[in-house]
Design a protein around this motif. Structure first.
Motif, mmCIF file in Angstrom:
data_model
loop_
_atom_site.group_PDB
_atom_site.id
_atom_site.type_symbol
_atom_site.label_atom_id
_atom_site.label_comp_id
_atom_site.label_asym_id
_atom_site.label_seq_id
_atom_site.Cartn_x
_atom_site.Cartn_y
_atom_site.Cartn_z
ATOM 1 N N TYR A 90 0.893 -1.206 0.001
ATOM 2 C CA TYR A 90 0.151 -0.105 0.134
ATOM 3 C C TYR A 90 0.817 1.342 -0.019
ATOM 4 O O TYR A 90 0.587 2.282 -0.488
ATOM 5 C CB TYR A 90 -1.102 -0.048 1.140
ATOM 6 C CG TYR A 90 -2.023 -1.037 1.279
ATOM 7 C CD1 TYR A 90 -3.043 -1.166 0.333
ATOM 8 C CD2 TYR A 90 -1.818 -2.276 2.052
ATOM 9 C CE1 TYR A 90 -3.799 -2.201 0.322
ATOM 10 C CE2 TYR A 90 -2.541 -3.337 2.140
ATOM 11 C CZ TYR A 90 -3.684 -3.242 1.301
ATOM 12 O OH TYR A 90 -4.577 -4.150 1.358
ATOM 13 N N GLU A 91 1.790 1.242 0.629
ATOM 14 C CA GLU A 91 2.884 2.326 0.840
ATOM 15 C C GLU A 91 3.340 2.622 -0.625
ATOM 16 O O GLU A 91 3.810 3.922 -0.845
ATOM 17 C CB GLU A 91 3.982 1.873 1.896
ATOM 18 C CG GLU A 91 3.622 2.056 3.294
ATOM 19 C CD GLU A 91 4.347 1.645 4.210
ATOM 20 O OE1 GLU A 91 4.456 2.153 5.445
ATOM 21 O OE2 GLU A 91 5.637 0.991 3.907
ATOM 22 N N LYS A 92 3.810 1.557 -1.531
ATOM 23 C CA LYS A 92 4.141 1.811 -2.780
ATOM 24 C C LYS A 92 2.908 2.078 -3.821
ATOM 25 O O LYS A 92 3.341 2.813 -4.714
ATOM 26 C CB LYS A 92 4.821 0.412 -3.393
ATOM 27 C CG LYS A 92 5.448 0.552 -4.576
ATOM 28 C CD LYS A 92 5.963 -0.745 -5.041
ATOM 29 C CE LYS A 92 6.933 -1.508 -4.113
ATOM 30 N NZ LYS A 92 7.582 -2.696 -4.713
ATOM 31 N N LEU A 93 1.618 1.453 -3.548
ATOM 32 C CA LEU A 93 0.627 1.709 -4.301
ATOM 33 C C LEU A 93 0.098 3.183 -4.669
ATOM 34 O O LEU A 93 -0.245 3.840 -5.442
ATOM 35 C CB LEU A 93 -0.518 0.908 -3.926
ATOM 36 C CG LEU A 93 -1.851 1.034 -4.674
ATOM 37 C CD1 LEU A 93 -1.719 0.550 -6.170
ATOM 38 C CD2 LEU A 93 -2.939 0.318 -3.884
ATOM 39 N N ILE A 94 0.081 4.176 -3.435
ATOM 40 C CA ILE A 94 -0.369 5.308 -3.242
ATOM 41 C C ILE A 94 0.568 6.409 -3.936
ATOM 42 O O ILE A 94 -0.073 7.092 -4.871
ATOM 43 C CB ILE A 94 -0.398 5.955 -1.853
ATOM 44 C CG1 ILE A 94 -1.383 4.938 -1.083
ATOM 45 C CG2 ILE A 94 -0.934 7.237 -1.818
ATOM 46 C CD1 ILE A 94 -2.797 4.601 -1.610
ATOM 47 N N PRO A 95 1.845 6.351 -3.876
ATOM 48 C CA PRO A 95 2.681 7.290 -4.823
ATOM 49 C C PRO A 95 2.484 6.951 -6.210
ATOM 50 O O PRO A 95 2.663 7.624 -7.015
ATOM 51 C CB PRO A 95 3.962 7.249 -4.098
ATOM 52 C CG PRO A 95 3.948 6.083 -3.279
ATOM 53 C CD PRO A 95 2.564 5.923 -2.681
ATOM 54 N N TRP A 96 2.510 5.554 -6.460
ATOM 55 C CA TRP A 96 2.433 5.242 -7.744
ATOM 56 C C TRP A 96 1.070 5.510 -8.520
ATOM 57 O O TRP A 96 1.068 6.220 -9.796
ATOM 58 C CB TRP A 96 2.578 3.601 -7.733
ATOM 59 C CG TRP A 96 2.269 2.830 -9.156
ATOM 60 C CD1 TRP A 96 3.239 2.552 -10.118
ATOM 61 C CD2 TRP A 96 1.190 2.474 -9.745
ATOM 62 N NE1 TRP A 96 2.737 2.225 -11.312
ATOM 63 C CE2 TRP A 96 1.405 1.811 -11.007
ATOM 64 C CE3 TRP A 96 -0.350 2.309 -9.324
ATOM 65 C CZ2 TRP A 96 0.591 1.460 -12.011
ATOM 66 C CZ3 TRP A 96 -1.134 1.588 -9.995
ATOM 67 C CH2 TRP A 96 -0.845 1.118 -11.434
ATOM 68 N N ALA A 97 0.073 5.600 -7.636
ATOM 69 C CA ALA A 97 -1.220 6.127 -8.132
ATOM 70 C C ALA A 97 -1.232 7.712 -8.413
ATOM 71 O O ALA A 97 -1.852 8.095 -9.765
ATOM 72 C CB ALA A 97 -2.464 5.689 -7.449
ATOM 73 N N LYS A 98 -0.731 8.360 -7.708
ATOM 74 C CA LYS A 98 -0.460 9.767 -7.617
ATOM 75 C C LYS A 98 0.427 9.965 -8.864
ATOM 76 O O LYS A 98 -0.043 11.012 -9.751
ATOM 77 C CB LYS A 98 0.109 10.488 -6.602
ATOM 78 C CG LYS A 98 -0.875 10.551 -5.282
ATOM 79 C CD LYS A 98 0.106 11.268 -4.086
ATOM 80 C CE LYS A 98 -0.729 11.187 -3.012
ATOM 81 N NZ LYS A 98 -0.137 11.813 -1.728
#
Length: 391
Positions: free
Chosen positions: A186-194
């Motif tokens: 999840y910590e990787k997913l959020i900045p990737w989505a941004k």
């Protein structure tokens, strides 16, 4: 008169659950014992204080008027639950009710999608993840979930697709594969989505049914998540409030408010006695939820370890009210044939994995909806039938 139906109806054939139900009824009519582990309908009951809240509210004739909106007490109960359970503070503008996650996921597509817009959906995955966006005219782009990648999406490989897509549906523990995602994902997913201007739609149906000490989270607890995420939270599984059809969409306020505007055109609000029951559930103690989780874990142990003991490798489910396994090698990838023969020879019903996408083929899903002792009886029937050693 010849009725001309919409072309989209060609995509919705008779569901496997209907086929299984007809076969189940046939076996019962023959006097056969049936162990129905196919449909994920909880066999637990709502807590007495939840049913009492519904009953009391149903006795007031004023509560039979249009609700028009969520009760303030209901919104406050959701806020308290998210703070207590997940450490997440939600503003009122970041919450709205839905008639369960299935309805919510479907209507969310109508808020966000134009004809031909792309949506990233998991394969395998729960059917509504694909059906919902497709009803809104989306082009589905499946992302593979494989053992080699830890049952997680390969975000790097999805970068180009993410640039084109409107949103991505993510759900852990995922029905049907019963795997959890580490916090680091999840910590990787959020900045990737941004970085890709991509909305993440998180279905959080099973965060209260995790095993072996795992702790369910809300994706909204990840820093920055509200900028790029909305989450569906359901009362169906955690509180056995299934038939009441109450859940919530929470997170990015612009998305939540758009959803509310859409719903205002087609709906007059959740029946007030149902809302009062939901308030009681959300404000209730944690102990019943924890007790229910322990019972599910006992069933998980009985099924997964019981089958493994008789020669069928059924991995321990990490979470959800399901278990997932490859079918015996003698059946190749034909999960439908195996399911039908298993039912005929043993009375045990499960769901073919191909119902959940192409990568589900050759697998089956079991629902943990019978007591552990009954599950052990079902396993004994499977062992006695010889189906696991068939050539």
């Amino acid at each position: 008169m010849e009725i001309q139906f919409a072309d989209r109806m060609l995509d919705y054939e008779e569901g496997i659950f209907q086929v299984l139900n007809e076969k189940k009824n046939e076996l019962i009519s023959q006097g056969r014992r049936v162990y129905n582990l196919s449909v994920g309908t909880p066999d637990f009951h709502p807590q007495p204080y939840v049913m009492e809240a519904v009953q009391k509210a149903a006795g007031d004739p004023e509560n039979y008027k249009y609700a028009l909106a969520d009760l303030p007490e209901l919104t406050e109960a959701v806020q308290k639950r998210f703070v207590h359970r997940y450490g997440v503070e939600l503003a009122k503008e970041e919450i709205t009710s839905v008639y369960g996650s299935q309805e919510g996921i479907t209507h969310l597509g109508f808020c966000l999608l134009n004809q031909g817009d792309e949506v990233l959906v998991p394969n395998p995955g729960y059917p509504i993840f694909s059906i919902g966006p497709s009803l809104a005219g989306a082009k589905l782009v499946c992302y593979d979930l494989t053992e080699e990648n830890g049952w997680l999406p390969d975000l790097e490989a999805l970068s180009d697709a993410a640039d084109r897509a409107k949103f991505m549906i993510v759900s852990y523990p995922l029905n049907p594969i019963c795997k959890c995602a580490p916090h680091s994902f999840y910590e990787k997913l959020i900045p990737w989505a941004k970085a890709h201007n991509l909305l993440i739609v998180h279905d959080n149906a099973y965060s209260d049914i995790l095993y072996d000490g795992r702790e369910g989270i809300s994706i909204l607890s990840i820093p920055g998540a509200k900028e790029v995420c909305v989450e569906f939270y359901s009362l169906s599984k955690s509180f056995a409030y299934t038939g009441a059809r109450v859940g919530f969409l929470a997170g990015n306020p612009a998305v939540v408010q758009s959803f509310k505007r859409l719903r205002s055109q087609i709906d007059y609000g959740t029946f007030l006695p149902v809302q009062y029951g939901a308030i009681a559930a959300l404000n209730g103690p944690d102990e019943p939820v924890e007790r229910q989780k322990k019972e599910y874990e006992e069933r998980r142990d009985a099924l997964c370890r019981g089958f493994s003991a008789i020669g069928w490798d059924v991995p321990d489910s990490e979470g959800s009210m399901f278990a997932w396994a490859k079918i015996p090698a003698a059946y190749g990838e034909d999960d439908v044939r195996f399911v039908m023969e298993l039912m005929e020879k043993t009375g045990v019903l499960c769901t073919p994995g191909s119902s959940f996408g192409s990568l589900g083929k050759g697998h089956v899903r079991f629902a943990l909806v019978l007591p552990a002792e009954t599950i052990r009886e079902a396993i004994a029937c499977v062992e006695k039938s010889g189906i696991l050693t068939a050539q």
